[in-house]
Design a protein around this motif. Sequence first.
Motif, PDB file in Angstrom:
ATOM      1  N   GLU A   1      -7.978   4.228   9.610  1.00 55.32           N
ATOM      2  CA  GLU A   1      -8.478   3.107  10.407  1.00 55.32           C
ATOM      3  C   GLU A   1      -8.851   1.912   9.540  1.00 55.32           C
ATOM      4  N   SER A   2      -8.959   2.144   8.240  1.00 52.65           N
ATOM      5  CA  SER A   2      -9.398   1.080   7.348  1.00 52.65           C
ATOM      6  C   SER A   2      -8.326   0.008   7.198  1.00 52.65           C
ATOM      7  N   THR A   3      -8.779  -1.235   7.063  1.00 46.08           N
ATOM      8  CA  THR A   3      -7.830  -2.323   6.848  1.00 46.08           C
ATOM      9  C   THR A   3      -7.816  -2.776   5.384  1.00 46.08           C
ATOM     10  N   LEU A   4      -8.610  -2.137   4.555  1.00 45.56           N
ATOM     11  CA  LEU A   4      -8.599  -2.474   3.134  1.00 45.56           C
ATOM     12  C   LEU A   4      -7.267  -2.039   2.515  1.00 45.56           C
ATOM     13  N   PRO A   5      -6.622  -2.917   1.758  1.00 45.69           N
ATOM     14  CA  PRO A   5      -5.319  -2.562   1.171  1.00 45.69           C
ATOM     15  C   PRO A   5      -5.347  -1.278   0.343  1.00 45.69           C
ATOM     16  N   ALA A   6      -6.420  -1.059  -0.429  1.00 47.33           N
ATOM     17  CA  ALA A   6      -6.506   0.145  -1.262  1.00 47.33           C
ATOM     18  C   ALA A   6      -6.544   1.398  -0.385  1.00 47.33           C
ATOM     19  N   HIS A   7      -7.325   1.335   0.693  1.00 48.53           N
ATOM     20  CA  HIS A   7      -7.378   2.454   1.630  1.00 48.53           C
ATOM     21  C   HIS A   7      -6.029   2.654   2.302  1.00 48.53           C
ATOM     22  N   ARG A   8      -5.391   1.532   2.640  1.00 48.73           N
ATOM     23  CA  ARG A   8      -4.103   1.575   3.334  1.00 48.73           C
ATOM     24  C   ARG A   8      -3.079   2.345   2.496  1.00 48.73           C
ATOM     25  N   ALA A   9      -3.070   2.085   1.205  1.00 45.93           N
ATOM     26  CA  ALA A   9      -2.107   2.753   0.332  1.00 45.93           C
ATOM     27  C   ALA A   9      -2.359   4.259   0.320  1.00 45.93           C
ATOM     28  N   MET A  10      -3.645   4.639   0.250  1.00 44.06           N
ATOM     29  CA  MET A  10      -3.969   6.071   0.262  1.00 44.06           C
ATOM     30  C   MET A  10      -3.646   6.687   1.618  1.00 44.06           C
ATOM     31  N   ALA A  11      -3.910   5.917   2.688  1.00 42.75           N
ATOM     32  CA  ALA A  11      -3.614   6.409   4.032  1.00 42.75           C
ATOM     33  C   ALA A  11      -2.113   6.662   4.174  1.00 42.75           C
ATOM     34  N   ASP A  12      -1.300   5.734   3.648  1.00 47.90           N
ATOM     35  CA  ASP A  12       0.152   5.913   3.716  1.00 47.90           C
ATOM     36  C   ASP A  12       0.567   7.211   3.026  1.00 47.90           C
ATOM     37  N   GLU A  13      -0.039   7.442   1.867  1.00 47.01           N
ATOM     38  CA  GLU A  13       0.269   8.644   1.093  1.00 47.01           C
ATOM     39  C   GLU A  13      -0.115   9.907   1.879  1.00 47.01           C
ATOM     40  N   LEU A  14      -1.304   9.841   2.460  1.00 44.30           N
ATOM     41  CA  LEU A  14      -1.818  10.967   3.238  1.00 44.30           C
ATOM     42  C   LEU A  14      -0.919  11.257   4.446  1.00 44.30           C
ATOM     43  N   VAL A  15      -0.603  10.209   5.181  1.00 45.83           N
ATOM     44  CA  VAL A  15       0.174  10.384   6.408  1.00 45.83           C
ATOM     45  C   VAL A  15       1.595  10.857   6.090  1.00 45.83           C
ATOM     46  N   ALA A  16       2.113  10.404   4.940  1.00 46.20           N
ATOM     47  CA  ALA A  16       3.466  10.826   4.571  1.00 46.20           C
ATOM     48  C   ALA A  16       3.537  12.341   4.354  1.00 46.20           C
ATOM     49  N   MET A  17       2.381  12.962   4.103  1.00 46.41           N
ATOM     50  CA  MET A  17       2.366  14.427   3.923  1.00 46.41           C
ATOM     51  C   MET A  17       2.376  15.170   5.258  1.00 46.41           C
ATOM     52  N   CYS A  18       1.973  14.463   6.328  1.00 43.67           N
ATOM     53  CA  CYS A  18       1.917  15.109   7.639  1.00 43.67           C
ATOM     54  C   CYS A  18       3.316  15.189   8.244  1.00 43.67           C
ATOM     55  N   SER A  19       3.565  16.251   8.945  1.00 45.57           N
ATOM     56  CA  SER A  19       4.785  16.313   9.737  1.00 45.57           C
ATOM     57  C   SER A  19       4.540  15.551  11.032  1.00 45.57           C
ATOM     58  N   SER A  20       5.522  14.747  11.452  1.00 43.47           N
ATOM     59  CA  SER A  20       5.303  14.055  12.722  1.00 43.47           C
ATOM     60  C   SER A  20       5.807  14.892  13.891  1.00 43.47           C
ATOM     61  N   ILE A  21       6.333  16.068  13.568  1.00 45.85           N
ATOM     62  CA  ILE A  21       6.826  16.946  14.638  1.00 45.85           C
ATOM     63  C   ILE A  21       6.009  18.226  14.658  1.00 45.85           C
ATOM     64  N   HIS A  22       5.211  18.359  15.691  1.00 48.39           N
ATOM     65  CA  HIS A  22       4.488  19.600  15.938  1.00 48.39           C
ATOM     66  C   HIS A  22       4.884  20.018  17.335  1.00 48.39           C
ATOM     67  N   PRO A  23       6.012  20.665  17.497  1.00 51.31           N
ATOM     68  CA  PRO A  23       6.560  20.862  18.845  1.00 51.31           C
ATOM     69  C   PRO A  23       5.633  21.626  19.779  1.00 51.31           C
ATOM     70  N   GLU A  24       4.693  22.360  19.220  1.00 52.21           N
ATOM     71  CA  GLU A  24       3.855  23.197  20.089  1.00 52.21           C
ATOM     72  C   GLU A  24       2.621  22.463  20.627  1.00 52.21           C
ATOM     73  N   THR A  25       2.343  21.263  20.104  1.00 51.65           N
ATOM     74  CA  THR A  25       1.121  20.569  20.518  1.00 51.65           C
ATOM     75  C   THR A  25       1.314  19.792  21.822  1.00 51.65           C
TER      76      THR A  25
END
Lengths: 330, 330
Positions: B30-54
């Motif tokens: 949720e952060s708009t700070l660029p430094a946080h944004r970069a870490m958020a991108d890294e974090l989200v890239a680790m998540c699968s966007s497909i969880h067919p059971e949810t």
Amino acid sequence: MSRPIDPTDLFDRLCTGDRVALARAVTLVESTLPAHRAMADELVAMCSSIHPETRRIAISGVPGVGKSTFIDAFGSLLTAAGERVAVLAIDPSSEVGGGSILGDKTRMERLATDPMAFVRPSPSGGNLGGVARSTRETILLCEEAGFTTTLIETVGVGQSETMAHGMTDMFLLLVLASAGDELQGIKRGIMEMADMVVINKDDGSHSALTGPARGSYTNALHLFPARPDGWEVPVAACSSVEGRGMTELAAQVERYFTHMRANGELVARRQAQAIQWFDAQLNEGILQTILIDPSLNPIFAALRDTVRNGSTDVPLAIQKAMVALRQRLD
Amino acid sequence: MSRPIDPTDLFDRLCTGDRVALARAVTLVESTLPAHRAMADELVAMCSSIHPETRRIAISGVPGVGKSTFIDAFGSLLTAAGERVAVLAIDPSSEVGGGSILGDKTRMERLATDPMAFVRPSPSGGNLGGVARSTRETILLCEEAGFTTTLIETVGVGQSETMAHGMTDMFLLLVLASAGDELQGIKRGIMEMADMVVINKDDGSHSALTGPARGSYTNALHLFPARPDGWEVPVAACSSVEGRGMTELAAQVERYFTHMRANGELVARRQAQAIQWFDAQLNEGILQTILIDPSLNPIFAALRDTVRNGSTDVPLAIQKAMVALRQRLD
């Protein structure tokens, strides 16, 4: 629009107040065809975006509050006083479909046949940015054609209010006097945008509720800090059907414009809106240019395909797209 | 967030269902700070966007319809059945201010203290695109943390519904049974998005109105063409306060997911949403890159200044900006 269009000719006819030319020009700025778009750009570039003497008024309120009937009554009062009145609507269509479930509510019987008025239904479809642009451009066209007051009805709730607020001098919020919790459901942000609150349908059995409702709204408005422009937001009441209170309301509108012109706030507001408009158009222009760029477009399309077939997650695909964009700029 | 954040570590803790890690991760996206944004991108890239059971379910309806109370009751029913339930809210703040005039209505007493639930208030501020992105990313984070059902409450009306529809599997439209014109004020587009209509507050004196209202909504839904996915939108009724009808409603939700999984429509819907998400993020990335480009940025800023001081009209300034952009790409 089968005949070829000459923007200069259209502009000249428009400036004489020719309503057919105006309608044609508005259709042009609403078009999404690239050929029309180019002509629309040429046409709009001929318009001055500064008409300091005109009035741009947003008419807002939840569905059922009686916006169309109000506009019919208020607009007719203005044309009777010698104003030429244009009526536009902002309706950012929903993702799936558009329009009210009860069909077109724009019933402005008097204005529709008033030679001093120009009533334009909202364009159908189109994205938010497109609706905002075509409405902004339509205001300029109407003013160029000699319309001194433009009333902009917001259709639906939410985004359309914000959009209308961003292109008008005055924001009228129509409300109903209902027993009890009048303020339920009115977003703080909408109240903050209001330059005047109008209790509509001050007629029949509703009239008894007008006094208490006026008190509630006045109190609610006092919760906001004083405005830097020195304007105290009035709470008016009127009956669009019986005409009651309409003259007083028009006088309040007049008073608002006098106040805002005298302290320079009207000019300041329009300048701020011009900046917003510039930024919005700049963003749109950038996207249009980059997305069709011959070397980037195939890369973006290939990445989109990998997202579609599930082989790449969105965040990773975006990372790759940004690398390609930065390389293109190097 | 004073401690340095290691996205990989945060992700690992998240995956164990650690609620503190989840809350921290959501704050990061949720952060708009660029430094946080970069870490958020890294974090989200680790998540699968497909969880067919949810299951991702939007809860929508006009203010006052009782969304929070409904979510509290419905969500508690789900957690009692062993589901882990995340509750998010989408509130694209208005231009001027945000939030309801009556203050935070999120009163979910049971879920707030339920160890099987994670209730996250809507982020304050931020632009539309930012809200959409952080909510999409938060869904992924919650699912990664083991939450099987995500309920997304839309706050306000208009844009938030469209946004929620674009990131969920099922769209519940809550309505009230009021005498007469139930359908007044419900946009056709909202009705078209609904996968189920729920008449809420089927309790006390309202109950007598439920039958007629159910008829009205059923008739209104029949005005739409049959859906290509073969789902017939049901009209349910419930009392969030008394619990009446809640079990039947949950069964209908179950039936919907069974239907949509069996015919492949659920997967198709998520794929279409992934494409939309990609396009939205691509647009945002392009703008961020171009607007801060070292050679273009000063040109855009100078043009904006000429608009601000009134020496150039917006359409002409845009023309010049586009010439500069095309030259930069040559």
